[in-house]
Scaffold this motif. Structure first.
Motif, PDB file in Angstrom:
ATOM      1  N   ALA A  63     -13.773   7.921  -0.704  1.00 40.18           N
ATOM      2  CA  ALA A  63     -12.329   7.753  -0.580  1.00 40.18           C
ATOM      3  C   ALA A  63     -11.635   8.020  -1.913  1.00 40.18           C
ATOM      4  N   GLY A  64     -10.496   8.684  -1.855  1.00 42.88           N
ATOM      5  CA  GLY A  64      -9.729   8.995  -3.048  1.00 42.88           C
ATOM      6  C   GLY A  64      -8.638   7.978  -3.323  1.00 42.88           C
ATOM      7  N   LYS A  65      -7.858   8.262  -4.357  1.00 42.07           N
ATOM      8  CA  LYS A  65      -6.830   7.324  -4.819  1.00 42.07           C
ATOM      9  C   LYS A  65      -5.817   7.002  -3.731  1.00 42.07           C
ATOM     10  N   ARG A  66      -5.383   7.985  -2.957  1.00 38.95           N
ATOM     11  CA  ARG A  66      -4.335   7.728  -1.962  1.00 38.95           C
ATOM     12  C   ARG A  66      -4.838   6.854  -0.828  1.00 38.95           C
ATOM     13  N   VAL A  67      -6.123   6.980  -0.466  1.00 36.40           N
ATOM     14  CA  VAL A  67      -6.689   6.111   0.562  1.00 36.40           C
ATOM     15  C   VAL A  67      -6.808   4.691   0.026  1.00 36.40           C
ATOM     16  N   ARG A  68      -7.263   4.542  -1.234  1.00 35.55           N
ATOM     17  CA  ARG A  68      -7.380   3.202  -1.818  1.00 35.55           C
ATOM     18  C   ARG A  68      -6.015   2.536  -1.930  1.00 35.55           C
ATOM     19  N   ASN A  69      -5.011   3.300  -2.352  1.00 36.20           N
ATOM     20  CA  ASN A  69      -3.659   2.732  -2.445  1.00 36.20           C
ATOM     21  C   ASN A  69      -3.150   2.297  -1.080  1.00 36.20           C
ATOM     22  N   LEU A  70      -3.421   3.107  -0.063  1.00 34.87           N
ATOM     23  CA  LEU A  70      -2.968   2.794   1.289  1.00 34.87           C
ATOM     24  C   LEU A  70      -3.637   1.528   1.805  1.00 34.87           C
ATOM     25  N   SER A  71      -4.945   1.367   1.489  1.00 36.18           N
ATOM     26  CA  SER A  71      -5.655   0.187   1.975  1.00 36.18           C
ATOM     27  C   SER A  71      -5.063  -1.087   1.387  1.00 36.18           C
ATOM     28  N   VAL A  72      -4.677  -1.031   0.107  1.00 40.27           N
ATOM     29  CA  VAL A  72      -4.051  -2.200  -0.517  1.00 40.27           C
ATOM     30  C   VAL A  72      -2.688  -2.477   0.124  1.00 40.27           C
ATOM     31  N   GLU A  73      -1.914  -1.424   0.375  1.00 39.08           N
ATOM     32  CA  GLU A  73      -0.602  -1.601   0.986  1.00 39.08           C
ATOM     33  C   GLU A  73      -0.713  -2.198   2.388  1.00 39.08           C
ATOM     34  N   LEU A  74      -1.687  -1.734   3.175  1.00 36.82           N
ATOM     35  CA  LEU A  74      -1.888  -2.285   4.522  1.00 36.82           C
ATOM     36  C   LEU A  74      -2.284  -3.752   4.433  1.00 36.82           C
ATOM     37  N   TRP A  75      -3.140  -4.062   3.476  1.00 31.43           N
ATOM     38  CA  TRP A  75      -3.571  -5.451   3.291  1.00 31.43           C
ATOM     39  C   TRP A  75      -2.390  -6.343   2.931  1.00 31.43           C
ATOM     40  N   GLN A  76      -1.385  -5.752   2.277  1.00 26.16           N
ATOM     41  CA  GLN A  76      -0.240  -6.514   1.822  1.00 26.16           C
ATOM     42  C   GLN A  76       0.920  -6.531   2.821  1.00 26.16           C
ATOM     43  N   GLN A  77       0.720  -6.043   4.038  1.00 23.80           N
ATOM     44  CA  GLN A  77       1.796  -6.089   5.030  1.00 23.80           C
ATOM     45  C   GLN A  77       2.363  -7.502   5.123  1.00 23.80           C
ATOM     46  N   ARG A  78       3.676  -7.602   5.110  1.00 20.77           N
ATOM     47  CA  ARG A  78       4.332  -8.896   4.984  1.00 20.77           C
ATOM     48  C   ARG A  78       3.890  -9.912   6.034  1.00 20.77           C
ATOM     49  N   GLN A  79       3.775  -9.487   7.282  1.00 18.34           N
ATOM     50  CA  GLN A  79       3.395 -10.426   8.340  1.00 18.34           C
ATOM     51  C   GLN A  79       2.054 -11.082   8.035  1.00 18.34           C
ATOM     52  N   PHE A  80       1.072 -10.257   7.697  1.00 16.71           N
ATOM     53  CA  PHE A  80      -0.263 -10.794   7.448  1.00 16.71           C
ATOM     54  C   PHE A  80      -0.349 -11.471   6.080  1.00 16.71           C
TER      55      PHE A  80
END
Length: 252
Positions: A63-80
């Motif tokens: 996985a590259g930088k954009r996938v890693r960044n996306l995974s962190v952003e998904l983990w940080q979704q406000r609801q969860f």
């Protein structure tokens, strides 16, 4: 047979690479996803150019930088994020020490959730703070979950600075420690990152029992010893299970 679009194939490649326990070769991706070799090489080059994947030193696809960044952003979704905070708050109310979550980010750990103790002496590691992998309970737990090949590659890329007298900087000794953590499923930091601070962590896993994050508790040694902190592992694991339930909802 209906024609599969290039977009679908690109997404399948990103998904396969993200879930793989070790770097995959282009041939393995071609066979697993039933994509012709000329097509897989063309799509991989596009994904490399766009930063979604990268090719490691052995020729494997990771996985590259954009996938890693996306995974962190998904983990940080406000609801969860808010629901995880509620779970952490209940945990802190119970054990009376600061608890939080850390996830791997490049060659560091980043703290994504944190609930502070109300006791007077505290360690300041806020949400968004980054910490080294080789001397923290969260980072050592993550490294322990990797294959021997992946772990050694990361260890060789880390600076292995000595933060305290207890920091392990010898790769062989560190590997032995990580093997022990892999067996127990408990990450420990015995004043290895910050003097007079101890920490313990347990993993948060996905539906396939793959590592997602480290749930930690840390405290000053003036108040709690490492052995005393380890008595909270059952409570940490119960909270990790509650967080995993949220992850399962996200994956459904």
């Amino acid at each position: 047979m209906p024609k599969v679009s290039s977009i679908t194939r690109v997404l399948e490649i990103i998904e396969a690479v993200s879930y793989a326990s070790k770097p995959m070769s282009p041939l393995e991706l071609s066979q697993e996803l039933d994509i012709p070799k000329p097509t897989i090489h063309r799509l991989l080059q596009t994904l490399v150019d766009e930063g979604f994947i990268t090719i490691d030193i052995g020729g494997g696809v990771i996985a590259g930088k954009r996938v890693r960044n996306l995974s962190v952003e998904l983990w940080q979704q406000r609801q969860f994020f808010n629901e995880r905070q509620m779970i952490l708050q209940r945990l802190v109310n119970d054990i009376k020490e600061t608890c939080g979550l850390g996830v791997p980010y490049h060659n560091q750990m980043i703290y994504t959730n944190r609930v502070k103790t109300t006791l007077p002496i505290q360690i300041y590691l806020p949400v968004g703070a980054k910490s080294p992998m080789w001397c923290t309970a969260t980072g050592k737990l993550y490294l322990s979950q990797l294959s021997a090949q992946s772990r050694l590659k990361i260890l060789k890329s880390l600076p292995l600075d000595k933060f305290t007298k207890n920091t392990l900087v010898d790769i062989n000794l560190l590997n032995k420690e990580l093997d022990k953590i892999a067996k127990t499923g408990i990450g420990v930091d015995n004043e290895e990152f910050i003097s007079e601070m101890v920490a313990v962590s347990v993993p948060v896993l996905d539906k396939q029992s793959r590592y997602l994050a480290s749930l930690y508790v840390h405290a000053p040694t003036i108040r709690v010893s490492l052995d005393e902190l380890l008595t909270h592992v059952p409570r940490l694991r119960a909270a990790a299970h509650d967080i995993q339930t949220l992850v399962y909802e996200l994956q459904s």
